[in-house]
Scaffold this motif. Structure first.
Motif, short mmCIF file in Angstrom:
data_model
loop_
_atom_site.label_atom_id
_atom_site.label_comp_id
_atom_site.label_asym_id
_atom_site.label_seq_id
_atom_site.Cartn_x
_atom_site.Cartn_y
_atom_site.Cartn_z
N PHE A 22 0.84 -1.21 0.00
CA PHE A 22 0.00 0.00 0.00
C PHE A 22 0.87 1.25 0.00
O PHE A 22 0.60 2.22 -0.71
CB PHE A 22 -0.94 0.02 1.21
N ARG A 23 1.93 1.23 0.81
CA ARG A 23 2.83 2.40 0.86
C ARG A 23 3.40 2.72 -0.52
O ARG A 23 3.48 3.88 -0.92
CB ARG A 23 3.99 2.14 1.83
N TYR A 26 0.69 4.17 -2.67
CA TYR A 26 0.42 5.54 -2.22
C TYR A 26 1.50 6.49 -2.74
O TYR A 26 1.20 7.57 -3.24
CB TYR A 26 0.37 5.57 -0.69
N LEU A 34 -3.91 14.13 -5.69
CA LEU A 34 -4.10 15.44 -5.05
C LEU A 34 -4.16 16.55 -6.10
O LEU A 34 -5.00 17.46 -6.01
CB LEU A 34 -2.97 15.71 -4.05
N GLN A 52 -8.15 12.49 1.41
CA GLN A 52 -8.09 11.52 2.52
C GLN A 52 -9.22 10.50 2.43
O GLN A 52 -9.02 9.30 2.56
CB GLN A 52 -8.16 12.26 3.86
N LEU A 56 -8.95 6.41 2.04
CA LEU A 56 -9.54 5.53 3.06
C LEU A 56 -10.59 4.62 2.43
O LEU A 56 -10.76 3.47 2.84
CB LEU A 56 -10.14 6.36 4.20
N VAL B 24 2.18 15.94 -1.35
CA VAL B 24 1.10 15.80 -0.37
C VAL B 24 1.63 16.26 1.00
O VAL B 24 2.77 15.91 1.36
CB VAL B 24 0.64 14.33 -0.29
N PRO B 25 0.84 17.04 1.75
CA PRO B 25 1.31 17.46 3.08
C PRO B 25 1.70 16.24 3.92
O PRO B 25 0.92 15.28 4.01
CB PRO B 25 0.09 18.16 3.68
N LEU B 28 -0.79 14.76 6.44
CA LEU B 28 -1.90 14.01 5.84
C LEU B 28 -1.43 12.61 5.44
O LEU B 28 -2.13 11.61 5.68
CB LEU B 28 -2.44 14.78 4.62
N THR B 29 -0.25 12.55 4.85
CA THR B 29 0.31 11.25 4.48
C THR B 29 0.47 10.37 5.71
O THR B 29 0.10 9.19 5.70
CB THR B 29 1.69 11.45 3.79
N ARG B 31 -1.20 10.53 8.46
CA ARG B 31 -2.52 10.13 8.97
C ARG B 31 -3.07 8.94 8.17
O ARG B 31 -3.57 7.97 8.73
CB ARG B 31 -3.48 11.32 8.87
N ILE B 32 -2.96 9.04 6.85
CA ILE B 32 -3.51 7.96 6.00
C ILE B 32 -2.70 6.67 6.18
O ILE B 32 -3.26 5.59 6.41
CB ILE B 32 -3.52 8.40 4.52
N LEU B 33 -1.37 6.80 6.12
CA LEU B 33 -0.54 5.60 6.27
C LEU B 33 -0.70 5.00 7.67
O LEU B 33 -0.69 3.78 7.84
CB LEU B 33 0.94 5.93 5.99
N HIS B 35 -3.42 5.14 9.56
CA HIS B 35 -4.72 4.45 9.61
C HIS B 35 -4.60 3.06 8.96
O HIS B 35 -5.07 2.06 9.53
CB HIS B 35 -5.77 5.29 8.88
#
Lengths: 173, 181
Positions: A22-23, A26, A34, A52, A56, B24-25, B28-29, B31-33, B35
């Motif tokens: 996933f990383r 991403y 974005l 976000q 998610l 990306v800030p 935020l990154t 927070r997502i990673l 989660h």
């Protein structure tokens, strides 16, 4: 090592619980997502919220992805769907605000209690402008009058008529 | 922007593909990673609770046809006479293997992939704890356990669980890949 894998292979690994996959996904796609959202939503905070929510959602529905199909369209579909949902929610909020402005209790109550969508494009350009100034930018009737080059009482009437039209459109639905 | 407009979708997708990458800030990154990391790394205790529950259900079911330390749900001796032909130790090994083996077939299918990964991260500890918990439960309900045979039973239980988990997980990965091949 993961960098050599395709998006689809990474998604399969991610579906099997591999966090590193996933990383990698991403890091490959977040910037593009974005930028796309920023191009569609002027408000930076809102763009970040949708961003976000989109990732998610991707995480939540990862098991539904079919790795034989390309990953990019799937990711795009998720982003677009989040974007559309946000636009719908914003429209609904705006409408609720408008209804709250014009006291007509039974109608307002009915309207707020249902999920509706009203296309503001059906209004005249003057009415649209008045609605935009009044409810999106919180202009006073004096300011609206100046912008529309009319009197404050006329500006009030234009807004009122626009809200009535919206109510009429809703009534037909 | 209409949801069902195919042309609109296509043209927007082209825009999306050709768009540049923004930075990306970092918050935020994170927070997502964070989660996703939390979700993909369930706690060992949460996983243990889940496998214990499955073990309780399936283990109880096996008591219908394989009594453990004198505890049975029926009056019949089930598989015991057959296993006893090979001696006490083999019988205990077999009983332990059957008791957890069946459960771990279910575990390897029912747990989410990330839970199986979490289980495999400290597999020995989890399986030994489960075997100890099972033996403790038998003692609590009146089981007659001799230490040496109890250890043999635990060995059978741990080995069987490890093998079934490995086999079930390998099959699950195989079928996941095959489904999309």
């Amino acid at each position: 090592m993961l960098k050599e894998h395709t998006d689809e292979e990474l998604m399969l690994a991610y579906q099997l619980g591999d966090e590193a996959a996933f990383r990698e996904l991403y890091s490959r796609h977040s910037g593009k997502v974005l930028n796309y959202l920023r191009s569609k939503v002027r408000n930076e905070a809102k763009a970040l919220d949708i961003f976000q929510a989109a990732f998610l959602k991707l995480h939540k529905f990862r098991a539904r992805y079919n790795p034989t199909l390309p990953f990019a369209p799937w990711l795009f579909t998720i982003c677009r769907s989040e974007l559309l949902d946000q636009i719908k929610t914003d429209r609904r909020r705006q409408l609720e605000l408008m209804v709250a402005e014009v006291p007509d209790a039974p109608f307002a109550h009915e309207l707020q209690s249902q999920e509706i969508e009203i296309d503001i494009k059906q209004l005249s350009s003057e009415q649209r402008q008045a609605i935009e100034l009044r409810f999106h930018r919180n202009f006073s009737f004096e300011d609206i009058a100046q912008a529309l080059e009319t009197s404050p009482s006329n500006a009030r009437q234009i807004v009122s008529r626009a809200v009535r039209s919206l109510k009429g459109i809703y009534g037909k639905k | 922007m209409e949801r069902n407009d195919k042309n609109s979708w296509q043209s927007e997708f082209v825009d999306f593909i050709s768009t540049d990458s923004a930075s990306v800030p970092p918050t935020l990154t994170m927070r997502i990673l964070g989660h996703v990391a939390d979700d993909l790394n369930p706690s060992a205790f949460a996983v243990f609770r889940k496998i214990s529950f499955i073990q309780f259900l399936v283990g109880t079911f096996t008591l219908l046809f394989c009594p453990q330390f004198g505890i049975s749900l029926t009056s019949s001796q089930g598989l015991m006479p057959y296993l006893m032909k090979f001696g006490d130790s083999v019988c205990m090994l077999g009983c332990g293997a059957l008791f957890t083996g069946l459960s771990f077939i279910i575990v390897s299918v029912a747990l989410r992939p990330e839970e199986i990964r979490a289980l495999k991260r400290n597999e020995v500890l989890q399986l030994v704890s489960l075997a100890a918990l099972s033996l403790g439960s038998f003692v609590c309900v009146g089981g007659e356990i001799v230490i040496t045979l109890g250890l043999v039973w635990a060995l059978g239980a741990v080995l069987s669980a490890a093998v079934t988990l490995e086999a079930g997980w390998a099959m699950r990965k195989y079928f996941a890949r095959r489904a999309f091949a």
